[in-house]
Design a protein around this motif. Sequence first.
Motif, short mmCIF file in Angstrom:
data_model
loop_
_atom_site.label_atom_id
_atom_site.label_comp_id
_atom_site.label_asym_id
_atom_site.label_seq_id
_atom_site.Cartn_x
_atom_site.Cartn_y
_atom_site.Cartn_z
N ASN A 134 -77.35 45.06 87.78
CA ASN A 134 -75.94 44.76 87.74
C ASN A 134 -76.03 42.98 88.53
O ASN A 134 -75.72 42.71 89.59
CB ASN A 134 -74.62 45.10 89.51
CG ASN A 134 -73.92 43.88 89.43
OD1 ASN A 134 -73.17 43.74 88.67
ND2 ASN A 134 -73.45 44.15 90.90
N ALA A 143 -70.47 44.28 86.03
CA ALA A 143 -70.07 44.50 87.56
C ALA A 143 -68.61 44.70 86.73
O ALA A 143 -67.90 45.73 86.86
CB ALA A 143 -70.42 45.22 88.64
N PHE A 168 -71.66 50.15 92.30
CA PHE A 168 -71.93 48.73 91.82
C PHE A 168 -72.19 48.11 93.31
O PHE A 168 -71.18 48.55 94.19
CB PHE A 168 -71.28 47.90 90.58
CG PHE A 168 -71.65 48.18 89.37
CD1 PHE A 168 -72.37 48.12 88.67
CD2 PHE A 168 -70.63 48.94 88.57
CE1 PHE A 168 -72.81 47.96 87.61
CE2 PHE A 168 -70.84 49.05 87.30
CZ PHE A 168 -71.66 48.57 86.84
N SER A 173 -77.05 49.21 90.31
CA SER A 173 -75.45 50.06 89.48
C SER A 173 -76.00 51.25 90.33
O SER A 173 -75.39 52.01 90.17
CB SER A 173 -76.54 49.71 88.45
OG SER A 173 -77.48 50.61 88.87
#
Length: 325
Positions: A134, A143, A168, A173
């Motif tokens: 992320n 995200a 997320f 993630s």
Amino acid sequence: MTITFHELIRHNAELPTWFGVGGRADTLAAPADTEQLRDLLLAFADRSVRIIGDGANLLVDDDGVDGLVLSLARMKHYEARSALDASPDCDVILHAQAGVNLPRLILESVRAGLAGLEGLGGIPASVGGAIIMNAGGAYGQIADAVHTIHALTRFGDPLTIPCEQVNFDYRHSGLDHAIITAVDFRLRRVPAGAEPALRERLKEVMAYKKSSQPLAERSAGCVFKNPVVGGERTSAGRIIDECGCKGMSVGAASVSDRHANFIVTKPGCTAGNIIELMERVRERVRTARGITLQNEVVIWRRNTPGRLHRAEMRAGTARPGAGKP
Ligand code: EPU
């Protein structure tokens, strides 16, 4: 023409990382598509598997790494489609394979008048790598632009994961069990005449990075995650700076004078130099501030399980022998 495994696999292969230091992969393969990726996963079902993206956030120890390393750099197709479930904030889906270079994708989408990714300008990453961690910064996180993720399990089974089902979080993630193969991004076509403003926005984001980070030197971006201090996510760079670490060095690795969360290297640097320097910085910050910094950079070491192996263990889905060298 059928491509055999023999043609796909290289032994004792150099790994392209941004640090430009560290050892080689015992086995490296670069599948051209999802089918080849699946075949490789099955053929190496009893070995540990690691995925290399752009190598922008990766440090390989000097001994190199065992098992199979998969590079998705050949899976770099992308295309924009009209969104079937169009809404005011998403009328275009940008489908990008995991190996697509994120900075290039951002540039191309901004040039095409598509908004949604411009806040990630200047983040070096492949699409797959950026999703797994992320990636993000002051102007947003990846995200926020995700519609759907396409992936394979360690055993080659396909997964289609809508964004709402992904956990997320900051640089996280929760997709440790997955090998990302492609991502559908939710983008918005800017109104006619607004294209220059979108291009300006990207320039602004890039200029901020350029002014605050040592982009010209060999580094892998921020090495530590920003910790939560007093309930707030706080810049690790600022904390490391306040602890007087700028300029600290081990061998040919040193803490950047520009941004203290960057470690920059000179020729002759080893992975060991960087790892040792990270430990010294962590120790100084722990002693001075009582904060234990967590790595953002991923370190690969021989005979240690990678994220896919750990995920299988947690999920109880490991097959006999999987992950052993
Ligand atoms: N600061 C210092 N000294 C330093 C570094 C920063 O005083 O050595 C101060 C800055 O002056 C600023 C504040 O700390 O007031 C925040 O700095 P910055 O804007 O650079 O943000 P950051 O929180 O340190 C994060 C990301 C970066 C991303 C930037 C900008 C992390 C770990 N880092 O850094 O991401 O580029 O925001 O968007 O989340 C990366 O992930 O590799 C990375 C570099």
